[in-house]
Structure formats: C-alpha cells, structure tokens
Design a protein around this motif. Structure first.
Motif, PDB file in Angstrom:
ATOM      1  N   ILE A  44       0.869  -1.165   0.000  1.00 25.12           N
ATOM      2  CA  ILE A  44       0.000   0.000   0.000  1.00 25.12           C
ATOM      3  C   ILE A  44       0.910   1.221   0.000  1.00 25.12           C
ATOM      4  O   ILE A  44       1.739   1.372   0.893  1.00 25.12           O
ATOM      5  N   LEU A  45       0.773   2.076  -0.987  1.00 28.97           N
ATOM      6  CA  LEU A  45       1.546   3.318  -1.061  1.00 28.97           C
ATOM      7  C   LEU A  45       0.823   4.360  -0.225  1.00 28.97           C
ATOM      8  O   LEU A  45      -0.303   4.749  -0.555  1.00 28.97           O
ATOM      9  N   ILE A  46       1.438   4.801   0.857  1.00 29.11           N
ATOM     10  CA  ILE A  46       0.795   5.698   1.796  1.00 29.11           C
ATOM     11  C   ILE A  46       1.048   7.164   1.457  1.00 29.11           C
ATOM     12  O   ILE A  46       0.132   7.974   1.444  1.00 29.11           O
ATOM     13  N   SER A  47       2.310   7.498   1.202  1.00 26.08           N
ATOM     14  CA  SER A  47       2.645   8.896   0.911  1.00 26.08           C
ATOM     15  C   SER A  47       4.015   8.963   0.263  1.00 26.08           C
ATOM     16  O   SER A  47       4.733   7.955   0.182  1.00 26.08           O
ATOM     17  N   GLY A  48       4.361  10.117  -0.182  1.00 23.03           N
ATOM     18  CA  GLY A  48       5.685  10.372  -0.734  1.00 23.03           C
ATOM     19  C   GLY A  48       6.143  11.747  -0.296  1.00 23.03           C
ATOM     20  O   GLY A  48       5.342  12.660  -0.126  1.00 23.03           O
ATOM     21  N   PHE A  49       7.445  11.874  -0.115  1.00 24.63           N
ATOM     22  CA  PHE A  49       7.986  13.183   0.286  1.00 24.63           C
ATOM     23  C   PHE A  49       9.455  13.252  -0.067  1.00 24.63           C
ATOM     24  O   PHE A  49      10.072  12.271  -0.422  1.00 24.63           O
TER      25      PHE A  49
END
Length: 102
Positions: free
Chosen positions: A97-102
């Motif tokens: 599951i891809l939650i976020s990117g930063f």
C-alpha cells in the motif's frame, strides 16, 4: 486491543520489494499518496522506481489507526530526483500500500 505484530525483517522487506518489481504483486495507492503526488509531481511509476533504486531509511513506524507497520524507502524517481515513499505491506504479504511520498 490486539497484540502488535513484529515489524518485518530487512530480508522479508527485500523479498516483498522484489515481488513488486518482478512478479507484479498489487500496488495500492491511497488517496493521500495520489494527493501528495499531484502536489509534488510523482506517480506510481516513480514509486516503483524508488523500490528499484532505494533503501529502507529508518526503523518501521507503527500506524495505530490501521494497526500495521509503515516503512520508508528512499530512492530516485524516474527523473532521477530523490523521493521517499512510505508504504505498508498488504495482509499475507500480498503486495504493498503506497501511503505517501515526500
């Protein structure tokens, strides 16, 4: 309250990432991941490239709301820019599951 499971070992994470890259296991982006992607100009393809080029950057983070472990991997997107992707592993290690990117 259920007992907290142990986080995955580095070798187990490496195996799941290999499955993402070679077997096409499911990659499920969250609404937050898609929103952050629009804000910061990254896509699922960029996340896949991070899995290909990256390394886990910190200890796992327990997500109390979803009762699972989150992992951060730092790599490079398809344009060669640094990107960290926060992800969780689907039940029975059936994908990510891809939650976020930063």
């Amino acid at each position: 309250m259920p007992l907290r499971s142990a986080p995955l070992a580095p070798a187990e994470l490496a195996e799941i990432i290999e499955q993402v890259l070679t077997l096409g296991v499911p990659i499920v982006p969250t609404t937050k991941f898609r929103r952050r992607g629009r804000e910061r100009n990254f896509t699922i393809e960029d996340a896949i490239e991070v899995f290909r080029t990256g390394t886990i950057t910190r200890d796992p983070i327990w997500n109390e709301t979803h009762e699972d472990w989150n992992y951060d991997i730092l790599g490079f997107d398809v344009e060669g820019q640094p990107l960290t992707v926060r992800f969780a592993v689907l039940p029975r290690r059936g994908g990510v599951i891809l939650i976020s990117g930063f």
